[in-house]
Design a protein around this motif. Structure first.
Motif, PDB file in Angstrom:
ATOM      1  N   GLU A 135       0.827  -1.201   0.000  1.00  0.00           N
ATOM      2  CA  GLU A 135       0.000   0.000   0.000  1.00  0.00           C
ATOM      3  C   GLU A 135       0.866   1.258   0.000  1.00  0.00           C
ATOM      4  O   GLU A 135       0.586   2.218  -0.724  1.00  0.00           O
ATOM      5  CB  GLU A 135      -0.905  -0.021   1.235  1.00  0.00           C
ATOM      6  CG  GLU A 135      -1.907   1.108   1.275  1.00  0.00           C
ATOM      7  CD  GLU A 135      -2.846   0.999   2.456  1.00  0.00           C
ATOM      8  OE1 GLU A 135      -3.420   2.031   2.835  1.00  0.00           O
ATOM      9  OE2 GLU A 135      -2.995  -0.113   2.998  1.00  0.00           O
ATOM     10  N   GLU A 136       1.930   1.244   0.796  1.00  0.00           N
ATOM     11  CA  GLU A 136       2.800   2.413   0.854  1.00  0.00           C
ATOM     12  C   GLU A 136       3.541   2.595  -0.464  1.00  0.00           C
ATOM     13  O   GLU A 136       3.669   3.710  -0.969  1.00  0.00           O
ATOM     14  CB  GLU A 136       3.789   2.269   2.004  1.00  0.00           C
ATOM     15  CG  GLU A 136       4.676   3.501   2.159  1.00  0.00           C
ATOM     16  CD  GLU A 136       5.554   3.426   3.395  1.00  0.00           C
ATOM     17  OE1 GLU A 136       6.260   4.410   3.651  1.00  0.00           O
ATOM     18  OE2 GLU A 136       5.534   2.396   4.084  1.00  0.00           O
ATOM     19  N   LEU A 165       3.233  12.817   5.526  1.00  0.00           N
ATOM     20  CA  LEU A 165       4.550  13.331   5.163  1.00  0.00           C
ATOM     21  C   LEU A 165       4.741  13.327   3.652  1.00  0.00           C
ATOM     22  O   LEU A 165       5.320  14.263   3.090  1.00  0.00           O
ATOM     23  CB  LEU A 165       5.640  12.488   5.839  1.00  0.00           C
ATOM     24  CG  LEU A 165       5.540  12.322   7.365  1.00  0.00           C
ATOM     25  CD1 LEU A 165       6.753  11.570   7.887  1.00  0.00           C
ATOM     26  CD2 LEU A 165       5.401  13.676   8.051  1.00  0.00           C
ATOM     27  N   TYR A 166       4.253  12.259   2.987  1.00  0.00           N
ATOM     28  CA  TYR A 166       4.403  12.171   1.531  1.00  0.00           C
ATOM     29  C   TYR A 166       3.567  13.241   0.825  1.00  0.00           C
ATOM     30  O   TYR A 166       4.010  13.842  -0.162  1.00  0.00           O
ATOM     31  CB  TYR A 166       3.991  10.778   1.035  1.00  0.00           C
ATOM     32  CG  TYR A 166       4.806   9.649   1.616  1.00  0.00           C
ATOM     33  CD1 TYR A 166       6.152   9.831   1.949  1.00  0.00           C
ATOM     34  CD2 TYR A 166       4.243   8.395   1.855  1.00  0.00           C
ATOM     35  CE1 TYR A 166       6.902   8.803   2.493  1.00  0.00           C
ATOM     36  CE2 TYR A 166       4.988   7.357   2.400  1.00  0.00           C
ATOM     37  CZ  TYR A 166       6.309   7.572   2.721  1.00  0.00           C
ATOM     38  OH  TYR A 166       7.046   6.550   3.261  1.00  0.00           O
ATOM     39  N   ARG A 167       2.352  13.474   1.320  1.00  0.00           N
ATOM     40  CA  ARG A 167       1.518  14.511   0.683  1.00  0.00           C
ATOM     41  C   ARG A 167       2.147  15.889   0.841  1.00  0.00           C
ATOM     42  O   ARG A 167       2.102  16.710  -0.080  1.00  0.00           O
ATOM     43  CB  ARG A 167       0.111  14.483   1.288  1.00  0.00           C
ATOM     44  CG  ARG A 167      -0.719  13.294   0.883  1.00  0.00           C
ATOM     45  CD  ARG A 167      -2.190  13.501   1.222  1.00  0.00           C
ATOM     46  NE  ARG A 167      -2.427  13.564   2.641  1.00  0.00           N
ATOM     47  CZ  ARG A 167      -2.689  12.505   3.400  1.00  0.00           C
ATOM     48  NH1 ARG A 167      -2.738  11.303   2.868  1.00  0.00           N
ATOM     49  NH2 ARG A 167      -2.925  12.651   4.695  1.00  0.00           N
ATOM     50  N   PRO A 177      10.958  12.839 -10.620  1.00  0.00           N
ATOM     51  CA  PRO A 177       9.969  12.706  -9.546  1.00  0.00           C
ATOM     52  C   PRO A 177      10.013  11.365  -8.828  1.00  0.00           C
ATOM     53  O   PRO A 177       9.923  11.307  -7.601  1.00  0.00           O
ATOM     54  CB  PRO A 177       8.635  12.907 -10.276  1.00  0.00           C
ATOM     55  CG  PRO A 177       8.966  13.784 -11.429  1.00  0.00           C
ATOM     56  CD  PRO A 177      10.332  13.338 -11.874  1.00  0.00           C
ATOM     57  N   MET A 178      10.149  10.281  -9.594  1.00  0.00           N
ATOM     58  CA  MET A 178      10.181   8.988  -8.928  1.00  0.00           C
ATOM     59  C   MET A 178      11.443   8.834  -8.090  1.00  0.00           C
ATOM     60  O   MET A 178      11.401   8.332  -6.953  1.00  0.00           O
ATOM     61  CB  MET A 178      10.080   7.853  -9.949  1.00  0.00           C
ATOM     62  CG  MET A 178       9.904   6.476  -9.290  1.00  0.00           C
ATOM     63  SD  MET A 178       9.576   5.178 -10.467  1.00  0.00           S
ATOM     64  CE  MET A 178       8.011   5.727 -11.123  1.00  0.00           C
ATOM     65  N   HIS A 179      12.566   9.281  -8.617  1.00  0.00           N
ATOM     66  CA  HIS A 179      13.838   9.162  -7.895  1.00  0.00           C
ATOM     67  C   HIS A 179      13.802   9.937  -6.584  1.00  0.00           C
ATOM     68  O   HIS A 179      14.102   9.400  -5.510  1.00  0.00           O
ATOM     69  CB  HIS A 179      14.981   9.665  -8.794  1.00  0.00           C
ATOM     70  CG  HIS A 179      16.328   9.542  -8.168  1.00  0.00           C
ATOM     71  ND1 HIS A 179      17.409  10.308  -8.566  1.00  0.00           N
ATOM     72  CD2 HIS A 179      16.781   8.765  -7.157  1.00  0.00           C
ATOM     73  CE1 HIS A 179      18.460   9.987  -7.831  1.00  0.00           C
ATOM     74  NE2 HIS A 179      18.104   9.048  -6.980  1.00  0.00           N
ATOM     75  N   ILE A 180      13.382  11.203  -6.615  1.00  0.00           N
ATOM     76  CA  ILE A 180      13.456  12.000  -5.386  1.00  0.00           C
ATOM     77  C   ILE A 180      12.338  11.624  -4.407  1.00  0.00           C
ATOM     78  O   ILE A 180      12.515  11.732  -3.193  1.00  0.00           O
ATOM     79  CB  ILE A 180      13.440  13.517  -5.684  1.00  0.00           C
ATOM     80  CG1 ILE A 180      12.147  13.958  -6.358  1.00  0.00           C
ATOM     81  CG2 ILE A 180      14.636  13.911  -6.520  1.00  0.00           C
ATOM     82  CD1 ILE A 180      12.056  15.465  -6.571  1.00  0.00           C
ATOM     83  N   THR A 181      11.189  11.143  -4.936  1.00  0.00           N
ATOM     84  CA  THR A 181      10.100  10.761  -4.025  1.00  0.00           C
ATOM     85  C   THR A 181      10.476   9.507  -3.243  1.00  0.00           C
ATOM     86  O   THR A 181      10.278   9.428  -2.021  1.00  0.00           O
ATOM     87  CB  THR A 181       8.793  10.539  -4.797  1.00  0.00           C
ATOM     88  OG1 THR A 181       8.481  11.718  -5.544  1.00  0.00           O
ATOM     89  CG2 THR A 181       7.640  10.240  -3.847  1.00  0.00           C
ATOM     90  N   PHE A 182      11.025   8.500  -3.943  1.00  0.00           N
ATOM     91  CA  PHE A 182      11.449   7.296  -3.225  1.00  0.00           C
ATOM     92  C   PHE A 182      12.677   7.573  -2.356  1.00  0.00           C
ATOM     93  O   PHE A 182      12.860   6.942  -1.313  1.00  0.00           O
ATOM     94  CB  PHE A 182      11.708   6.152  -4.197  1.00  0.00           C
ATOM     95  CG  PHE A 182      10.469   5.383  -4.550  1.00  0.00           C
ATOM     96  CD1 PHE A 182       9.943   4.463  -3.665  1.00  0.00           C
ATOM     97  CD2 PHE A 182       9.815   5.601  -5.746  1.00  0.00           C
ATOM     98  CE1 PHE A 182       8.784   3.759  -3.973  1.00  0.00           C
ATOM     99  CE2 PHE A 182       8.659   4.902  -6.069  1.00  0.00           C
ATOM    100  CZ  PHE A 182       8.137   3.980  -5.183  1.00  0.00           C
ATOM    101  N   VAL A 212       3.306   5.977  -2.843  1.00  0.00           N
ATOM    102  CA  VAL A 212       4.456   6.800  -3.232  1.00  0.00           C
ATOM    103  C   VAL A 212       4.584   6.823  -4.751  1.00  0.00           C
ATOM    104  O   VAL A 212       4.849   7.866  -5.360  1.00  0.00           O
ATOM    105  CB  VAL A 212       5.738   6.265  -2.571  1.00  0.00           C
ATOM    106  CG1 VAL A 212       6.957   7.043  -3.053  1.00  0.00           C
ATOM    107  CG2 VAL A 212       5.635   6.361  -1.051  1.00  0.00           C
ATOM    108  N   ARG A 213       4.405   5.679  -5.376  1.00  0.00           N
ATOM    109  CA  ARG A 213       4.512   5.596  -6.838  1.00  0.00           C
ATOM    110  C   ARG A 213       3.444   6.466  -7.505  1.00  0.00           C
ATOM    111  O   ARG A 213       3.714   7.153  -8.505  1.00  0.00           O
ATOM    112  CB  ARG A 213       4.347   4.131  -7.269  1.00  0.00           C
ATOM    113  CG  ARG A 213       4.409   3.908  -8.781  1.00  0.00           C
ATOM    114  CD  ARG A 213       5.772   4.217  -9.348  1.00  0.00           C
ATOM    115  NE  ARG A 213       5.788   4.149 -10.781  1.00  0.00           N
ATOM    116  CZ  ARG A 213       6.213   3.093 -11.482  1.00  0.00           C
ATOM    117  NH1 ARG A 213       6.665   2.028 -10.834  1.00  0.00           N
ATOM    118  NH2 ARG A 213       6.216   3.104 -12.791  1.00  0.00           N
ATOM    119  N   LYS A 214       2.248   6.467  -6.929  1.00  0.00           N
ATOM    120  CA  LYS A 214       1.167   7.267  -7.497  1.00  0.00           C
ATOM    121  C   LYS A 214       1.497   8.754  -7.452  1.00  0.00           C
ATOM    122  O   LYS A 214       1.228   9.496  -8.399  1.00  0.00           O
ATOM    123  CB  LYS A 214      -0.128   6.982  -6.732  1.00  0.00           C
ATOM    124  CG  LYS A 214      -1.351   7.691  -7.287  1.00  0.00           C
ATOM    125  CD  LYS A 214      -2.599   7.308  -6.503  1.00  0.00           C
ATOM    126  CE  LYS A 214      -3.828   8.018  -7.055  1.00  0.00           C
ATOM    127  NZ  LYS A 214      -5.050   7.648  -6.289  1.00  0.00           N
TER     128      LYS A 214
END
Length: 758
Positions: free
Chosen positions: A120-121, A189-191, A165-170, A125-127
């Motif tokens: 789920e997490e 925190l992710y939002r 975006p994917m690199h810095i988000t993960f 994050v991927r979304k």
């Protein structure tokens, strides 16, 4: 497979492009450092908002408890984020894919190795990353083409864009994960990361393209949008047309819910079995196969007979005389069991009058089922827990109109979206929460009565009337809910402010008591500390929970200690001289403090100064009072709500206390309010420090503020009760399930209940 993929992907960056990639890395690090400062500035507010929106105490505490470790780990989080980003750039320069958590499992098509929380997490994050990458297709089209050239022409996959975006988000996810916070905290925190970091990241990606173009990499590249195949466009249009074809805004399709249909079918089977042994139906050809044939009446005839039975208006002799608007002139009434017994008899009498007009052996079985089930529904209304008696009596008048509804449209019993069913559900719900028998003029009672009167007076065969009445009544309920929500927020804010003030004053008193002890102070000196300096310390604690570690706090205590030094040494011949050297500074400090407290405190300070001026002039007795007792706060300054004294709890009460602190906000109780009146009230707020619960009434006004242990004792002593949790599920579906269970128990035909969604 993964090893082969990695080997095929190794195409290091050409030497001549390493310089521009180093500049891109610096840009990414600079952007992230700046934006993460915004993130750290806003995380506390985001967590507090999440805490305020929590529906239970445990969730509320988890958000509050997360603040400290995040603040303490600020440097580690920032360093870890930049380190992960640097690792991604190094992987890109070496020609390798960027490493992500779960990437190997995803590549193998096996996310099943994750537990449900991890999956789920990961998807959340991927979304977030995909959403922002999809917002800027032109920028990323250029980046992908140009980075492919940097790597020798090999296509760049979206996850392998360094600083994308994917690199810095993960990378952010991996930076905050070691904090070990509760799972519910991380989505907040992710939002916030998306809002503060990703939201403006197009600045960074435009800079990437600018830097790469400056190196001569595809300077004239034109963005080519991906075209949707014509066949897909046609499919999309066809699907859109199918979604809207045949739909009308006024009435949904009468398609029964399978679970609801199963409940009704079970009830129908039991009723048919009961009829076979009931002598009243020995002449019914569908019950007794040996009965002679007869002409069965159609549904239209049944509806006509019911119309003759239907009351014309609510004949409520228990209601007070009404004014010109139909509102009772007397606020409160008492509807007792005798009125409910009368309503119950009325249901039976209506049914008897109907069967005098129509022979029950000539009514089709489906119509007989409807008549029995609707009758049992209205019996359930009279037995409904926590529904005021005055509402039970009022709604019983809808029995015959709803018999007509069920005969005309059997979908009423199986379709949760049926307008007449939604109206009955709303009436029961509104009656429970928005009718106060002590004052019917408040809340929803009279709008409910107008709705019932309108159905009795206007409903013949037009089911559209129920939609009109539903819309009007729902508008009234929405108005009440909005007003109550606003009032409830004010009540919560007021309770929170009062609690914080009480706790701050309590702590200020403790400090003053410790410093002043049992000295026999002059009344004017005591009054200064009771009023002026206690307020100063309280004000400091209100503004800053960590005030006691501040220099301002230490200075304020030094004033007390210095004044007491003069008091303790008042008989010493050198003390006046010592005090003269520091007294001007003390007066100056107190004068400045008065500016923040208000000039109304100045008279008290002037009386303090007069005592010390007299002492410095040679009168040692000016600082003391004959017969004075130890310092205690003035009685008028006692807090209105203190932490409850230690209360002994039994084992049962301890277990109840633990359950209480996991209850959702919005849970309804019935108990005495602060004025000794028993009424429904809603759990609205909990102070984890003082362990106080606050409840509000239907209007959102504070009803009671109570210590958690006292509440546990009330529940165990049956002086309070929690409204059943299923009371908020729609009435009709809930009542039909109970009817089925009752019939199964009576006939010994009990079966496991299928899953049901109200």
């Amino acid at each position: 497979m993964m090893t082969a993929m990695r080997k095929a992907a190794i195409t290091p960056v050409k030497e001549k492009y390493r310089g521009v990639m180093a500049t891109c890395r610096e840009s990414a690090n600079s952007y992230l450092t700046t934006r993460m400062a915004d993130w750290f500035e806003g995380f506390e507010e985001a967590l507090m908002e999440a805490s305020d929106a929590s529906t239970d105490n445990r969730s509320q505490l988890s958000f509050i408890e997360a603040i400290r470790p995040i603040a303490a780990g600020r440097r580690e989080i920032g360093d870890a984020l930049l380190r992960k980003v640097d690792e991604g750039f190094e992987a890109f320069l070496a020609g390798n894919p960027i490493h992500y958590p779960f990437r190997e499992r995803q590549a193998g098509g096996d996310l099943s190795l994750m537990d449900s929380g991890e999956e789920e997490e990961y998807l959340a994050v991927r979304k977030i990353a995909d959403r922002y990458q999809g917002q800027w297709p032109e920028a990323f089209y250029g980046i992908e083409q140009r980075l492919a050239m940097v790597r020798g022409g090999r296509k760049i996959e979206t996850p392998d864009i360094p600083g994308g975006p994917m690199h810095i988000t993960f990378a952010f996810q991996q930076a905050v994960k070691p904090l070990g916070l509760e799972a519910r905290v991380y989505p907040v925190l992710y939002r916030l990361f998306a809002a503060t970091v990703l939201h403006n990241a197009i600045e960074l990606y435009n800079e990437y393209n600018t830097l790469l173009i400056a190196q001569g990499i595809f300077p004239n590249l034109k963005y080519v949008a991906k075209k949707e195949p014509e066949s897909e466009k046609k499919k999309a249009r066809h699907a859109a047309n199918n979604e809207t074809r045949g739909m009308t805004p006024s009435r949904p399709a009468r398609q029964g819910d399978p679970a609801e249909s199963q409940v009704v079918d079970t009830i129908s089977e039991i009723l048919n079995k009961q009829r076979k042994g009931d002598p009243r139906f020995r002449s019914h050809p569908d019950v007794n196969p040996f009965a002679p044939p007869r002409q069965m009446v159609d549904s239209e005839t049944v509806v006509g007979a019911l119309q003759n039975v239907q009351p014309a208006t609510v004949a409520a002799d228990y209601l007070p005389p009404a004014d010109d608007n139909g509102i009772g002139k007397i606020a409160n009434i008492d509807v007792g069991q005798q009125h409910l017994d009368k309503s119950r008899r009325q249901l039976g009498e209506e049914k008897q009058r109907f069967f005098k007009e129509v022979d029950q052996n000539s009514v089709q079985l489906n119509d007989l089922d409807v008549i029995e089930m609707v009758g049992m529904l209205f019996e359930r209304i009279l037995d409904e827990d926590d529904l005021p008696n005055v509402v039970k009596a009022l709604l019983s008048y809808l029995h015959t109109p709803y018999l007509k509804v069920g005969i005309m449209d059997p979908g009423f019993l199986v379709d949760p979206q049926h307008m007449a069913r939604k109206l009955l559900n709303l009436m029961v719900h509104a009656g429970r929460y928005w009718v106060d028998e002590s004052d019917l003029r408040r809340g929803i009672y009279y709008p409910l009565k107008r709705a019932v009167d309108r159905i009795l007076g206007e409903f013949h065969k037009d089911l559209g009337l129920f939609e009109e009445v539903l819309s009007e009544l729902w508008g009234k309920v929405e108005q009440l809910e909005k007003r109550a929500a606003a009032m409830e927020k004010r009540s919560r804010d007021a309770a929170g402010g009062q609690e914080r003030l009480t706790m701050a004053r309590g702590r200020a008193r403790e400090v003053l008591n410790d410093l002043l002890g049992a000295r026999p102070l002059h009344p004017d000196i005591r009054a200064f500390f009771d009023n002026v300096w206690m307020e100063r310390l309280s004000f400091m604690l209100l503004r800053n929970p960590d005030a006691e570690s501040s220099q301002q706090w230490k200075d304020s205590l030094t004033i007390i200690q210095t004044l007491m030094m003069g008091f303790d040494g008042r008989e010493h011949p050198d003390m006046p001289e010592r005090m003269r050297s520091i007294y001007p500074n003390i007066r100056n400090y107190i004068d400045k403090a008065l500016k923040s407290l208000g000039d109304f405190q100045r008279p008290s300070a002037e009386r303090l100064f007069a005592c010390y001026d007299a002492f410095l002039a040679g009168d040692p007795a000016a600082l003391q009072s004959t017969g004075a007792v130890a310092y205690r706060p003035a009685a008028s300054e006692e807090p209105t709500t203190r932490a409850a004294p230690e209360i002994e709890l039994s084992q049962e009460e301890q277990a109840t206390l633990q359950k209480l602190e996991t209850l959702n906000f919005g849970t309804w109780f019935v108990m005495e309010d602060s004025k000794g009146k028993v009424r429904p009230m809603k759990l609205s707020w909990f102070n984890p420090t003082s362990r106080h619960f606050m409840f509000v009434d239907q209007s959102g006004v504070q009803a009671i503020l109570i210590d958690s242990k006292r509440l546990a004792k009330r529940l165990c002593n049956e002086e309070a009760k929690i409204v059943k949790q299923d009371a908020d599920t729609p009435f009709v579906g809930r009542a039909l399930r109970r009817i089925r269970e009752t019939l199964q128990n009576l006939t010994g035909n009990s079966q496991p209940n299928p899953a049901y969604q109200p």
